[in-house]
Design a protein around this motif. Structure first.
Motif, PDB file in Angstrom:
ATOM      1  N   TYR A  51      22.460-118.579  23.798  1.00  0.00           N
ATOM      2  CA  TYR A  51      23.568-118.022  23.279  1.00  0.00           C
ATOM      3  C   TYR A  51      24.788-117.619  23.762  1.00  0.00           C
ATOM      4  O   TYR A  51      24.402-117.145  24.753  1.00  0.00           O
ATOM      5  CB  TYR A  51      22.831-117.374  22.434  1.00  0.00           C
ATOM      6  N   PHE A  52      25.594-116.884  22.654  1.00  0.00           N
ATOM      7  CA  PHE A  52      26.840-116.721  23.402  1.00  0.00           C
ATOM      8  C   PHE A  52      27.521-116.252  22.904  1.00  0.00           C
ATOM      9  O   PHE A  52      27.975-115.993  20.845  1.00  0.00           O
ATOM     10  CB  PHE A  52      28.158-117.807  23.751  1.00  0.00           C
ATOM     11  N   ILE A  53      28.643-114.686  23.384  1.00  0.00           N
ATOM     12  CA  ILE A  53      29.364-113.719  22.586  1.00  0.00           C
ATOM     13  C   ILE A  53      30.459-113.885  22.590  1.00  0.00           C
ATOM     14  O   ILE A  53      31.251-114.144  23.567  1.00  0.00           O
ATOM     15  CB  ILE A  53      28.612-112.982  23.026  1.00  0.00           C
ATOM     16  N   THR A  54      31.021-114.313  21.596  1.00  0.00           N
ATOM     17  CA  THR A  54      32.957-114.624  21.294  1.00  0.00           C
ATOM     18  C   THR A  54      33.826-113.325  20.907  1.00  0.00           C
ATOM     19  O   THR A  54      33.432-112.845  19.908  1.00  0.00           O
ATOM     20  CB  THR A  54      32.879-116.034  20.816  1.00  0.00           C
ATOM     21  N   PRO A  55      34.654-112.997  21.750  1.00  0.00           N
ATOM     22  CA  PRO A  55      35.092-111.518  21.299  1.00  0.00           C
ATOM     23  C   PRO A  55      36.131-111.862  19.943  1.00  0.00           C
ATOM     24  O   PRO A  55      36.929-113.016  19.516  1.00  0.00           O
ATOM     25  CB  PRO A  55      36.154-111.737  22.790  1.00  0.00           C
ATOM     26  N   ALA A  56      35.507-111.020  19.027  1.00  0.00           N
ATOM     27  CA  ALA A  56      36.389-110.975  17.963  1.00  0.00           C
ATOM     28  C   ALA A  56      37.870-110.215  17.943  1.00  0.00           C
ATOM     29  O   ALA A  56      38.268-109.871  18.380  1.00  0.00           O
ATOM     30  CB  ALA A  56      35.688-110.094  16.922  1.00  0.00           C
ATOM     31  N   LYS A  57      38.432-111.400  17.678  1.00  0.00           N
ATOM     32  CA  LYS A  57      39.952-111.094  17.288  1.00  0.00           C
ATOM     33  C   LYS A  57      40.345-110.486  16.631  1.00  0.00           C
ATOM     34  O   LYS A  57      40.075-109.828  14.571  1.00  0.00           O
ATOM     35  CB  LYS A  57      41.019-112.059  17.555  1.00  0.00           C
ATOM     36  N   GLY A  58      41.362-108.909  16.362  1.00  0.00           N
ATOM     37  CA  GLY A  58      41.557-108.807  15.025  1.00  0.00           C
ATOM     38  C   GLY A  58      40.571-107.532  15.420  1.00  0.00           C
ATOM     39  O   GLY A  58      41.377-106.710  13.650  1.00  0.00           O
ATOM     40  N   PHE A  59      39.491-106.650  15.043  1.00  0.00           N
ATOM     41  CA  PHE A  59      38.558-105.809  15.007  1.00  0.00           C
ATOM     42  C   PHE A  59      39.370-104.284  15.524  1.00  0.00           C
ATOM     43  O   PHE A  59      39.665-104.779  17.222  1.00  0.00           O
ATOM     44  CB  PHE A  59      37.779-106.730  15.445  1.00  0.00           C
ATOM     45  N   ARG A  60      39.260-103.722  14.923  1.00  0.00           N
ATOM     46  CA  ARG A  60      39.729-102.008  15.861  1.00  0.00           C
ATOM     47  C   ARG A  60      38.475-100.993  15.092  1.00  0.00           C
ATOM     48  O   ARG A  60      38.208-101.368  13.790  1.00  0.00           O
ATOM     49  CB  ARG A  60      41.331-102.435  15.528  1.00  0.00           C
ATOM     50  N   GLN A  61      38.528 -99.782  16.048  1.00  0.00           N
ATOM     51  CA  GLN A  61      37.713 -99.202  15.725  1.00  0.00           C
ATOM     52  C   GLN A  61      38.543 -97.899  14.819  1.00  0.00           C
ATOM     53  O   GLN A  61      38.969 -97.830  15.025  1.00  0.00           O
ATOM     54  CB  GLN A  61      37.395 -97.871  17.105  1.00  0.00           C
ATOM     55  N   ILE A  62      37.811 -97.576  13.154  1.00  0.00           N
ATOM     56  CA  ILE A  62      38.031 -96.944  12.753  1.00  0.00           C
ATOM     57  C   ILE A  62      36.945 -95.648  13.090  1.00  0.00           C
ATOM     58  O   ILE A  62      36.244 -95.569  13.418  1.00  0.00           O
ATOM     59  CB  ILE A  62      38.632 -97.201  11.599  1.00  0.00           C
ATOM     60  N   LEU A  63      38.081 -94.376  12.321  1.00  0.00           N
ATOM     61  CA  LEU A  63      36.633 -93.182  12.415  1.00  0.00           C
ATOM     62  C   LEU A  63      36.292 -93.423  11.275  1.00  0.00           C
ATOM     63  O   LEU A  63      36.848 -94.016   9.723  1.00  0.00           O
ATOM     64  CB  LEU A  63      38.135 -91.683  12.759  1.00  0.00           C
TER      65      LEU A  63
END
Length: 83
Positions: free
Chosen positions: A46-58
């Protein structure tokens, strides 16, 4: 049992907080040390690839985005709010 341990005042809770988040005393908010990623399986690995275009929102911002789609906001539910 894992989730029960995090709600307890045991050392598991402290270790989790130390590795996964930090508390900003100025803003009195928790800053998480993790990012969005995509879990993929290749054979038995299993691998985790960093997702692009995500940001934390309130949470309040998320609620507004969901309600604009005509849906009612519920905790712990996935909503698709844009294409």
């Amino acid at each position: 049992m894992y989730y029960r341990g995090l709600a307890d005042i045991s050392s598991l809770r402290k270790e989790y907080q130390r590795h996964m988040s930090s508390f900003d005393k100025n803003s009195k908010k928790t800053q998480y040390k993790m990012s969005a990623g995509i879990l993929t399986k290749k054979g038995f690995d299993y691998f985790i690839t960093p997702a692009k275009g995500f940001r934390q929102i309130l949470k309040c911002e998320a609620r507004q985005m969901i309600e604009k789609t005509g849906k009612r906001y519920e905790d712990f539910k996935f909503y698709k709010v844009w294409e």
